[in-house]
Design a protein around this motif. Structure first.
Motif, short mmCIF file in Angstrom:
data_model
loop_
_atom_site.label_atom_id
_atom_site.label_comp_id
_atom_site.label_asym_id
_atom_site.label_seq_id
_atom_site.Cartn_x
_atom_site.Cartn_y
_atom_site.Cartn_z
N LEU A 147 0.85 -1.10 0.03
CA LEU A 147 0.02 0.11 -0.12
C LEU A 147 0.97 1.50 -0.15
O LEU A 147 0.45 2.22 -0.54
N ARG A 148 1.97 1.05 0.73
CA ARG A 148 2.89 2.38 0.58
C ARG A 148 3.43 2.44 -0.75
O ARG A 148 3.51 3.61 -1.24
N VAL A 188 -7.75 4.31 -5.42
CA VAL A 188 -7.88 3.54 -6.60
C VAL A 188 -6.80 2.48 -6.62
O VAL A 188 -6.88 1.42 -6.59
N LEU A 189 -5.53 3.22 -6.45
CA LEU A 189 -4.31 2.25 -6.72
C LEU A 189 -4.12 1.22 -5.37
O LEU A 189 -3.59 0.15 -5.48
N GLY A 221 1.25 12.53 -10.10
CA GLY A 221 0.52 13.77 -10.08
C GLY A 221 -0.25 13.97 -8.68
O GLY A 221 -0.71 15.26 -8.58
N PHE A 222 -0.90 12.99 -8.31
CA PHE A 222 -1.68 13.07 -7.04
C PHE A 222 -2.56 13.79 -7.27
O PHE A 222 -3.51 14.42 -6.49
N PHE A 223 -3.48 13.25 -8.48
CA PHE A 223 -4.66 13.99 -8.84
C PHE A 223 -5.96 13.30 -8.76
O PHE A 223 -6.02 11.86 -8.36
N MET A 224 -7.02 13.93 -8.58
CA MET A 224 -8.50 13.39 -8.51
C MET A 224 -9.44 13.80 -9.68
O MET A 224 -8.79 14.67 -10.35
N LYS A 272 3.27 5.64 -6.04
CA LYS A 272 3.02 5.54 -7.44
C LYS A 272 2.04 6.76 -7.76
O LYS A 272 2.08 7.56 -8.74
N ALA A 273 0.93 6.97 -6.88
CA ALA A 273 0.00 7.99 -6.84
C ALA A 273 0.74 9.21 -7.04
O ALA A 273 0.30 10.33 -7.85
N VAL A 274 1.55 9.44 -6.10
CA VAL A 274 2.26 10.82 -5.83
C VAL A 274 3.20 11.07 -7.09
O VAL A 274 3.24 12.21 -7.69
#
Length: 445
Positions: free
Chosen positions: A70-71, A310-311, A81-84, A76-78
């Protein structure tokens, strides 16, 4: 003065009751437990005390704390771009995984919390059927909104047919809202048949927790669930399974595969995100297609399907489907539940433990396990004084059980995939001393 007390005094200056959410308050401790960090199966408070965690984030931390996979999902999300507020290829990947895990998942819609998911599922059922009323069951909890938050931890007036007066679980509910919520006793098909016959002309849905962990471990009888499915098919009623807690809690397929009964709609949250805010509505294509943009039922939100949750959810579902995952949960659960039941017997403490998958309840004062299937019998026999003594003794012994029990039923507890048989052995050793005190306390009364 302890650091915990200092922080609590400071918090009360800025937040009602000194907490950012009502459920953070620990009734036995008399304040929140302020954490410094969490790792694996352990919690560490601001004073450096270590606890084996049996709260597991109210069921959300199924995969443990600081899970490396999970870390990696967070990283990966960061990096991306850390977007929504946008969909990605990962949303499609997650939808495919949901279909593999939940039998009812022909189509999915993402949201953020269990409360939001049940709100959306009920709205969807009303849109699909063109009817207004829903039936829920006494004791069951489906989130904190006016459309369904009734009779969770109260034993209200009941008529001769098993219909229960709808009583809100919070002040601030408009009187009119309870008119569309009908409460019935659970595990009683005659009571449900009577209510359906009474309200069938305007009945949109029946919503239930297949295992109501919010009432301890209040399980459905399999034959009853089969009868409910048949009744809904016969009368054209949408059957909603609230699997916010049961989702991923037992082998892939969750409660619906455990019982062999497939609902029309399912709500899932908590375990599917491993501690990240994500929830979903899963269901039959013809019903789900009533959602916008295809249909007129609106369900959307700024943070719905944000990239990071999501990730994280993709990793949770993948981990749950890997060989050995549930074998490990079963091994830990069998050791813990069996060991605790032996301690009840050894020390002459009235009660027992019931666990299904990685979630369980401790029924102090309830000696007949068959009573677990009857909310009112548990409410009558539950020994809250003994429960409070147990929780109070656990804290200084490095075992964390959060005090979330209502006035009528036990709290629900659990463990994570990072708990080990070794954790259980340490737990039972410490509990042996605790149960000895409980047994002596009962003798002295």
């Amino acid at each position: 003065m302890s650091k915990l007390s200092v922080l609590y005094d400071e918090a009360k200056k800025y937040m009602p009751g000194g907490v950012s959410a009502g459920g953070r308050y620990h009734g036995v401790l008399g304040q929140p437990l302020y954490l410094d960090r969490a790792s694996g199966s352990k919690l560490y408070d601001v004073e450096g005390n270590e606890y084996i965690d049996y709260y597991a984030g109210a069921g959300a931390a199924l995969f443990g704390h600081e899970n490396p996979r999970l870390r990696a999902a967070v990283d990966k999300a960061v990096e991306k771009g850390f977007f929504m507020n946008f969909d990605t290829e990962y949303h499609i990947e997650l939808a495919k995984l949901f279909r593999k895990v939940f039998p009812s998942a022909e189509k999915i819609r993402l949201c953020n919390t269990g409360t939001e998911a049940t709100l959306g599922a009920i709205r969807l059922a009303r849109s699909y059927t063109g009817k207004d009323l829903i039936i829920k069951f006494e004791g069951h909890f489906h989130g904190m909104h006016e459309m369904v938050w009734y009779n969770h931890n109260t034993t209200a007036n009941i008529d001769q047919y098993g219909e229960v007066e709808s009583v809100p679980d919070s002040s601030g509910f408009p009187e009119v809202s309870k008119e569309v919520v009908k409460n019935v006793v659970f595990n009683d098909i005659d009571a449900l048949e009577h209510a359906v016959k009474k309200y069938k002309n305007n009945l949109a849905a029946i919503i239930l927790e297949p295992i109501s962990f919010n009432c301890g471990c209040y399980a459905t009888r399999k034959e009853y669930l089969e009868q409910v499915r048949e009744l809904c098919d016969r009368e054209g009623i949408v059957l909603i399974f609230d699997e916010v807690i049961t989702g991923l809690r037992m082998r892939p397929g969750s409660a619906q595969l455990y019982y062999g009964v497939t609902p029309d709609l399912t709500t899932a949250a908590k375990g599917i995100g491993g501690g990240f805010p994500i929830a979903s509505i899963l269901g039959k294509e013809e019903i789900m297609n009533c959602l916008n943009p295809l249909g007129k039922t609106v369900l959307s939100g700024t943070y719905s399907g944000a990239l990071m949750p999501v990730l994280a959810s993709i990793e949770c579902l993948k981990m749950a489907m890997e060989p050995g995952f549930y074998d490990h949960l079963d091994e830990v659960g069998n050791e813990l539940y069996g060991g605790m039941n032996q301690l009840f017997e050894k020390h002459g403490v009235p009660g027992h433990v019931r666990g299904i998958g990685a979630r369980f309840a401790i029924y102090f004062g309830v000696e007949n396990p068959e009573d677990d299937f009857d909310f009112r019998k548990v409410a009558e026999k539950m020994d809250r004084d003994l429960y409070k003594k147990f929780i109070a003794e656990c804290l200084p012994n490095g075992l964390f059980f959060h005090d979330t029990a209502g006035p009528k039923s036990p709290a629900h507890y659990g463990f994570t995939s990072q708990h080990t048989v070794g954790d259980v052995a340490i737990t039972l050793e410490r509990m042996d001393k605790i149960f000895s005190k409980l047994g002596n306390a009962k003798v002295s009364l």
